[in-house]
Design a protein around this motif. Structure first.
Motif, PDB file in Angstrom:
ATOM      1  N   ALA A 175      -7.150   6.320   6.605  1.00 43.48           N
ATOM      2  CA  ALA A 175      -7.493   7.110   5.411  1.00 43.48           C
ATOM      3  C   ALA A 175      -8.726   7.980   5.656  1.00 43.48           C
ATOM      4  O   ALA A 175      -9.572   7.663   6.469  1.00 43.48           O
ATOM      5  CB  ALA A 175      -7.737   6.176   4.227  1.00 43.48           C
TER       6      ALA A 175
ATOM      7  N   ARG B   8      -6.446   1.609   5.888  1.00 39.90           N
ATOM      8  CA  ARG B   8      -7.802   2.039   5.551  1.00 39.90           C
ATOM      9  C   ARG B   8      -8.437   2.787   6.727  1.00 39.90           C
ATOM     10  O   ARG B   8      -9.203   3.716   6.556  1.00 39.90           O
ATOM     11  CB  ARG B   8      -8.638   0.820   5.172  1.00 39.90           C
ATOM     12  CG  ARG B   8      -8.274   0.254   3.793  1.00 39.90           C
ATOM     13  CD  ARG B   8      -9.357  -0.670   3.267  1.00 39.90           C
ATOM     14  NE  ARG B   8      -9.388  -1.937   3.987  1.00 39.90           N
ATOM     15  CZ  ARG B   8      -8.662  -2.993   3.656  1.00 39.90           C
ATOM     16  NH1 ARG B   8      -7.840  -2.919   2.627  1.00 39.90           N
ATOM     17  NH2 ARG B   8      -8.732  -4.106   4.349  1.00 39.90           N
TER      18      ARG B   8
ATOM     19  N   HIS C 269      -5.042   1.952  -3.201  1.00 34.92           N
ATOM     20  CA  HIS C 269      -4.088   2.980  -2.774  1.00 34.92           C
ATOM     21  C   HIS C 269      -3.443   3.730  -3.933  1.00 34.92           C
ATOM     22  O   HIS C 269      -2.324   4.237  -3.796  1.00 34.92           O
ATOM     23  CB  HIS C 269      -3.022   2.344  -1.879  1.00 34.92           C
ATOM     24  CG  HIS C 269      -3.585   1.831  -0.591  1.00 34.92           C
ATOM     25  ND1 HIS C 269      -3.802   2.637   0.506  1.00 34.92           N
ATOM     26  CD2 HIS C 269      -4.037   0.600  -0.246  1.00 34.92           C
ATOM     27  CE1 HIS C 269      -4.333   1.922   1.475  1.00 34.92           C
ATOM     28  NE2 HIS C 269      -4.498   0.685   1.050  1.00 34.92           N
ATOM     29  N   GLY C 270      -4.146   3.817  -5.063  1.00 31.36           N
ATOM     30  CA  GLY C 270      -3.671   4.702  -6.121  1.00 31.36           C
ATOM     31  C   GLY C 270      -3.636   4.128  -7.511  1.00 31.36           C
ATOM     32  O   GLY C 270      -3.644   4.885  -8.487  1.00 31.36           O
TER      33      GLY C 270
ATOM     34  N   THR D 138       2.621   1.699  -3.331  1.00 35.19           N
ATOM     35  CA  THR D 138       1.695   2.162  -4.368  1.00 35.19           C
ATOM     36  C   THR D 138       1.471   3.661  -4.254  1.00 35.19           C
ATOM     37  O   THR D 138       1.451   4.379  -5.254  1.00 35.19           O
ATOM     38  CB  THR D 138       0.349   1.421  -4.261  1.00 35.19           C
ATOM     39  OG1 THR D 138       0.565   0.017  -4.300  1.00 35.19           O
ATOM     40  CG2 THR D 138      -0.569   1.818  -5.404  1.00 35.19           C
ATOM     41  N   ARG D 139       1.318   4.132  -3.044  1.00 33.67           N
ATOM     42  CA  ARG D 139       1.126   5.576  -2.854  1.00 33.67           C
ATOM     43  C   ARG D 139       2.345   6.363  -3.329  1.00 33.67           C
ATOM     44  O   ARG D 139       2.219   7.427  -3.954  1.00 33.67           O
ATOM     45  CB  ARG D 139       0.835   5.864  -1.381  1.00 33.67           C
ATOM     46  CG  ARG D 139      -0.523   5.384  -0.915  1.00 33.67           C
ATOM     47  CD  ARG D 139      -0.750   5.718   0.554  1.00 33.67           C
ATOM     48  NE  ARG D 139      -2.110   5.420   0.964  1.00 33.67           N
ATOM     49  CZ  ARG D 139      -2.608   5.656   2.163  1.00 33.67           C
ATOM     50  NH1 ARG D 139      -1.827   6.188   3.102  1.00 33.67           N
ATOM     51  NH2 ARG D 139      -3.851   5.348   2.466  1.00 33.67           N
ATOM     52  N   THR D 140       3.517   5.854  -3.037  1.00 32.47           N
ATOM     53  CA  THR D 140       4.738   6.523  -3.488  1.00 32.47           C
ATOM     54  C   THR D 140       4.805   6.567  -5.006  1.00 32.47           C
ATOM     55  O   THR D 140       5.112   7.602  -5.613  1.00 32.47           O
ATOM     56  CB  THR D 140       5.971   5.798  -2.928  1.00 32.47           C
ATOM     57  OG1 THR D 140       5.965   5.887  -1.501  1.00 32.47           O
ATOM     58  CG2 THR D 140       7.264   6.400  -3.463  1.00 32.47           C
TER      59      THR D 140
ATOM     60  N   ALA E  26       2.310   6.260  -7.168  1.00 30.48           N
ATOM     61  CA  ALA E  26       1.241   7.097  -7.700  1.00 30.48           C
ATOM     62  C   ALA E  26       1.593   8.577  -7.603  1.00 30.48           C
ATOM     63  O   ALA E  26       1.235   9.376  -8.474  1.00 30.48           O
ATOM     64  CB  ALA E  26      -0.071   6.809  -6.966  1.00 30.48           C
ATOM     65  N   ALA E  27       2.303   8.937  -6.553  1.00 30.51           N
ATOM     66  CA  ALA E  27       2.720  10.332  -6.395  1.00 30.51           C
ATOM     67  C   ALA E  27       3.746  10.730  -7.450  1.00 30.51           C
ATOM     68  O   ALA E  27       3.814  11.905  -7.839  1.00 30.51           O
ATOM     69  CB  ALA E  27       3.287  10.552  -4.996  1.00 30.51           C
TER      70      ALA E  27
ATOM     71  N   ALA F 186       0.828  -1.207   0.000  1.00 33.59           N
ATOM     72  CA  ALA F 186       0.000   0.000   0.000  1.00 33.59           C
ATOM     73  C   ALA F 186       0.865   1.261   0.000  1.00 33.59           C
ATOM     74  O   ALA F 186       0.623   2.203  -0.768  1.00 33.59           O
ATOM     75  CB  ALA F 186      -0.927  -0.001   1.215  1.00 33.59           C
ATOM     76  N   ARG F 187       1.865   1.282   0.849  1.00 35.12           N
ATOM     77  CA  ARG F 187       2.719   2.473   0.923  1.00 35.12           C
ATOM     78  C   ARG F 187       3.540   2.647  -0.353  1.00 35.12           C
ATOM     79  O   ARG F 187       3.729   3.772  -0.840  1.00 35.12           O
ATOM     80  CB  ARG F 187       3.617   2.378   2.157  1.00 35.12           C
ATOM     81  CG  ARG F 187       2.842   2.493   3.476  1.00 35.12           C
ATOM     82  CD  ARG F 187       3.759   2.521   4.685  1.00 35.12           C
ATOM     83  NE  ARG F 187       4.355   1.212   4.962  1.00 35.12           N
ATOM     84  CZ  ARG F 187       3.778   0.262   5.686  1.00 35.12           C
ATOM     85  NH1 ARG F 187       2.569   0.449   6.191  1.00 35.12           N
ATOM     86  NH2 ARG F 187       4.404  -0.888   5.921  1.00 35.12           N
TER      87      ARG F 187
END
Length: 383
Positions: free
Chosen positions: A383, A380, A64-65, A30-32, A34-35, A27-28
């Motif tokens: 969030a 989640r 998560h993105g 994916t967020r990185t 996506a950013a 999850a983390r």
């Protein structure tokens, strides 16, 4: 020692090796990613999510993105559909006689790298969504530049007949792990050219994707409308520029511990002989479980907070660890690799010991190693 013989201790209760997958790390990561991405993010979950579980990694990435999924084979794509995932899915490596009719029925996009593939897709019932695949400089998958214009014209005719819908153009960079390599500029140029040729043929592909994990993290010029990331989801950055979190931990119990004298030969071929009196521990893991045999004599594991060397050859089902003078107890959990936060070896270290890449290590863990998946539920809640 008694009578000059080693004393062997056996665990009375032996647990099994275990592969733990941390979806919180996915999850983390994916967020990185996506950013960093300029456009959409396709989560590539081929090879069972790089050995981490395709469905679990897919669901986590989508939460998560990521907005889409990518795999190589149609079988992998159909498995995602069977799991109830309804987002767009692309499959890009199939033989000419693949089950393209089923792909159309199950709403799976397919890549088209040749005129023969286009003919097979167009002949299937229904109107298949396709991504024309150009070779951006690897001489691997994708249409050669000399064939690209003909492929685009043929695809446009098939589109006019209602046989296909060209929704994308895709390529892949061969040197993105080294952002300074000149071949990346060549790949970007060839891809830009391929898009212009497609447009000149009358095609209007809304999806244009070239970047995988390394380029997503290092080169916005490659992003176009979408980036495809797979290794990065599970904590592997081929460019070595971004701190991603490894999502996999491999542990195993000591099943035997023995005291030995100096000069004791260990394993097949007696490649290793102890240089002093020590304790040897036996782990029930070997190359059949994914430990690279070529790492013999170099690899280490973590035992009771201390790095200990593996000695002798890595066998099919077992390997020996030198526990030193202090020893350990049968049943103690040994960390073979993990994120590295507690001093344990990482997948990157195992790859270096084996002279390979992290991708090969994580996808090579055998099916007989039980899996434990840790959900990302706490993310989640936050969030």
């Amino acid at each position: 020692m008694s009578g000059g013989l080693a004393v062997v201790q056996r665990a009375t209760t032996v647990s099994k090796p275990q592969l733990t997958v941390d979806l919180g790390a996915v999850a983390r990561n994916t967020r990185t990613l996506a950013a960093h991405a300029s456009g959409e993010l396709m989560a590539v979950v081929k090879a069972d999510g790089f050995g981490h579980g395709a469905t679990e990694v897919a669901r986590t990435a989508l939460a998560h993105g990521a907005t889409r999924l990518g795999v190589t084979s149609l079988a992998e794509a159909f498995a995602l559909r069977d799991a109830g995932l309804v987002v767009p899915v692309l499959s890009w490596l199939n033989p000419v006689d693949a089950d393209f009719p089923a792909a159309a029925v199950r709403d799976v996009d397919v890549a088209v790298p040749s005129l023969a593939h286009l003919a097979a897709v167009a002949a299937a019932p229904g109107r298949q969504k396709v991504h024309l695949h150009v070779d951006a400089g690897m001489a691997r998958d994708g249409a050669e530049p000399t064939e690209w214009a003909a492929l685009c014209r043929a695809a446009r005719r098939a589109e006019q007949r209602g046989e296909v819908e060209v929704v994308g153009v895709m390529g892949h960079l061969g040197c993105a792990d080294d952002p300074a390599d000149a071949c990346n500029a060549c790949g970007r140029t060839r891809f830009a050219w391929s898009v212009e040729v497609a447009r000149a043929a009358g095609l209007r592909p809304r999806d244009r994707h070239l970047a995988a994990t390394a380029a997503t993290l290092t080169d916005p010029r490659t992003h176009h409308t979408m980036s495809r990331v797979g290794a990065g989801l599970v904590g592997i950055d081929p460019s070595r520029t971004t701190a991603l979190e490894p999502a996999m931990t491999l542990t195993a119990p000591l099943v035997q511990v023995r005291r030995v004298r100096a000069g004791t030969p260990v394993g097949y071929g007696h490649d290793h002989r102890t240089t002093h009196a020590t304790h040897l521990g036996l782990l029930p893991l070997g190359y059949a479980d994914g430990l690279p045999r070529v790492a013999s004599g170099r690899a280490e594991v973590l035992v009771r907070g201390v790095r200990r060397p593996l000695v002798g050859r890595i066998s099919m089902d077992q390997v020996v660890v030198d526990l030193g003078a202090d020893g350990a107890q049968p049943g103690d959990t040994v960390t073979v690799f993990g994120p590295g936060r507690d001093g344990e070896p990482t997948v990157a270290e195992w790859a270096a010991w084996a002279g390979t890449i992290e991708h090969e290590v994580v996808t090579g863990i055998g099916a007989r190693v039980p899996r434990l998946v840790r959900p990302a539920t706490y993310l989640r809640r936050l969030a």
